[in-house]
Design a protein around this motif. Structure first.
Motif, short mmCIF file in Angstrom:
data_model
loop_
_atom_site.label_atom_id
_atom_site.label_comp_id
_atom_site.label_asym_id
_atom_site.label_seq_id
_atom_site.Cartn_x
_atom_site.Cartn_y
_atom_site.Cartn_z
N SER A 166 0.84 -1.21 0.00
CA SER A 166 0.00 0.00 0.00
C SER A 166 0.87 1.25 0.00
N GLY A 206 -3.12 -2.79 6.56
CA GLY A 206 -4.51 -3.26 6.60
C GLY A 206 -4.66 -4.62 7.27
N ASP A 248 -6.02 -1.77 -4.77
CA ASP A 248 -5.49 -2.33 -3.53
C ASP A 248 -6.55 -3.22 -2.89
N GLN A 298 -7.19 0.65 -0.29
CA GLN A 298 -7.51 -0.49 0.56
C GLN A 298 -8.62 -0.13 1.54
MG LIG Z 1 -2.04 -2.69 2.33
#
Ligand SMILES: [Mg+2]
Ligand SMILES: Nc1ncnc2c1ncn2[C@@H]1O[C@H](COP(=O)(O)OP(=O)(O)OP(=O)(O)O)[C@@H](O)[C@H]1O
Length: 505
Positions: A45, A408, A167, A87
């Protein structure tokens, strides 16, 4: 040879003491679908955020068509034809779908007025173009995570003139929806758009990617072709071979824990698109992991949130019992008192205090359980935190940093660890491994099995069919809020899908 559409050279990015990128080279050709894989926290990310103008790199260069570029904000990246599906989706929940799709590029009538009807019409057309019907007039706040993902995808598609960065766009989509998305991606690539595709679903890679880059620990661990054996991908990803992903099933389900008989959730106010449980019969026994399958809108999330008292307001009719005793599950308080814990599919919207330290987030549920006044000795808190870090491999191993600064997948591990620390009897899970890498998934499954062996009952909704099939003792298929089929033990994906779609296998 012509220059690639995009090339990144020697990208370095630090956040305080954390070095997220340690010199990354990456390139993307026009018309290519380039999968970017890597463990949670590998830096995927962060790399995408450099390309989208969210962060500036500390070192390194980005070139488009061989010419250096520098984006000081996301608008500049957008102007260069780069669209991003983040994301953590960047939709405005208080606006409707159409307004979100046209945010910042509103359609106007002469005289400078917003042309709402035109925007709704156009929004409907774009949504239908990918065959996912969502009413453009609905508030984003009222949509499921899967539906929000669709809106974010449609929004990005309309900006993506040269590059599309995705993402984890499929983290909450079911098999059928993923298929449709892939068709759209292929069309876009054929028209010359370069696509970066981030996903933890390794089985998607051979189906969609032309090339694969694997990141590990802020570096590129390897570049491979998409038809490389999955074991090879896993080895590149985690740096070692993995054991069996799914633990053995247990054969010792105990007494009935949750029993629903002809149970319906009556909404206080009608709400189109919220599929309330309807005439549902279902059991979860002690020690048992029960899966919920169904297409988008089948009512899986609605069932879980109605049981926990966090859905829309309303009340249960029919028989709802916990441990053989009828219960009124009409509030979070009632659900907690009955020993229920819930991990929602929206880790940001509920469940986490992003600005607070990881450690504090973890102990909140324990504090709530053992001490309503909020008292817990620092030593017990430290023990609980250490236990969570050990069991869920939360990285970096530092309980003092803010949850919002975790990747995440690591945020998702915190949400799970936190609810489990509260020591529930019945655990409701909605997309529990959303965004979690393949190594950490295995650890989560093993932990769930251990807890089940101690008597915990688990009811889990997942759009990942291999996960449901690999993890669960039983799978209940929902359609339009009802249970329409049930499978015990191992079953093939095709059969479950057919039941979810209302077809013969
Ligand atoms: Mg990520
Ligand atoms: N805003 C931030 N502040 C501090 N640290 C950050 C921030 N963003 C990312 N990091 C750190 O940078 C590292 C890389 O994170 P990144 O989000 O890029 O991982 P990822 O590969 O996308 O992982 P995931 O698969 O879990 O999404 C992690 O250690 C993360 O904690």
């Amino acid at each position: 040879m012509s220059a690639p559409l995009l090339s990144v050279t020697g990208a370095v990015k630090r956040f305080g003491g954390v070095q997220a990128l340690r010199g990354v080279d990456f390139d993307l050709k026009a018309g290519e679908i380039h999968a970017l894989l890597g463990e949670n926290g590998a830096g995927k990310s962060t790399l995408m955020n450099l390309l989208s103008g969210v962060y500036a790199a500390d070192e390194g260069t980005i070139e488009i068509d061989g010419k250096p570029v520098r984006f000081s904000n996301p608008r500049e990246a957008q102007a260069a034809g780069i669209a991003t599906i983040f994301q953590e989706l960047d939709l405005v929940p208080t606006l409707d779908v159409a307004s979100n799709l046209f945010l910042g590029r509103e359609l106007m009538r002469p005289g400078g007025f917003l042309d709402a009807p035109a925007m709704r019409r156009e929004a409907r057309r774009r949504l239908e173009a990918i065959e996912l019907a969502i009413d453009p007039a609905r508030l984003v706040a009222d949509l499921s995570i899967g539906q929000r993902q669709v809106v974010a995808i449609v929004k990005a598609l309309s900006y993506a003139s040269r590059m599309l960065i995705m993402d984890e766009p499929t983290a909450a989509l079911t098999v059928g929806e993923v298929e449709r998305l892939f068709e759209v991606m292929r069309k876009l690539a054929t028209s010359g758009v370069g696509i970066v595709y981030i996903s933890h679903r390794l089985e998607e890679v051979p189906e969609i990617a032309d090339r694969v880059t694997v990141m590990r620990d802020g570096r590129v661990a390897g570049i491979t072709e998409p038809h490389a054996p999955q074991a090879e991908l896993v080895r590149l990803l985690v740096g070692r071979p993995l054991d069996e992903l799914y633990p053995k099933r247990a054969r010792c389900a105990g007494k009935a824990l949750l029993s629903l008989r002809d149970a319906s959730f009556r909404l206080a106010r009608d709400s189109a698109g919220w599929q309330a449980p309807t005439g549902l019969s279902l059991d979860v026994h002690e020690g048992e992991i029960v899966g919920l399958a169904g297409i988008m809108g089948a009512g899986r999330s609605e069932l879980l949130s109605a049981l926990y008292g966090t859905g829309l307001s309303g009340h249960w009719e029919g028989d709802v019992a916990i441990g053989g005793r009828p219960v009124k599950l009409n509030s979070i308080r009632a659900a907690r008192a009955a020993g229920i814990a819930f991990v929602t599919d929206d880790r940001r919207g509920s469940g986490l205090m992003l600005r607070m330290a990881v450690g504090l987030n973890l102990v909140m549920s324990v504090i709530r359980r053992i001490s309503p006044a909020g008292l817990m000795s620092p030593r017990r808190q430290a023990d609980a935190v250490r236990q969570s870090f050990g069991q869920f491999d939360i990285r970096p191993k530092n309980p003092d940093i803010a949850v919002g600064a975790l990747s995440g997948g690591n945020q998702q591990k915190v949400v799970l660890a936190k609810e489990i620390l509260g020591n529930p009897r019945l655990l409701l899970l909605d997309e529990p491994t959303r965004g979690v890498d393949v190594g950490a998934k295995g650890e989560i499954y093993t932990r769930l099995r251990q807890l089940a062996a101690q008597g915990l009952g688990v009811l889990v909704a997942s759009s990942e069919m291999p996960e449901l099939i690999g993890l669960c003792d039983r799978i209940v298929v929902l359609r339009q809020g009802r249970n329409v089929a049930e499978f015990i033990g191992s079953v093939d994906e095709h059969t479950v899908l057919a039941a979810a779609n209302g077809r013969e296998a």
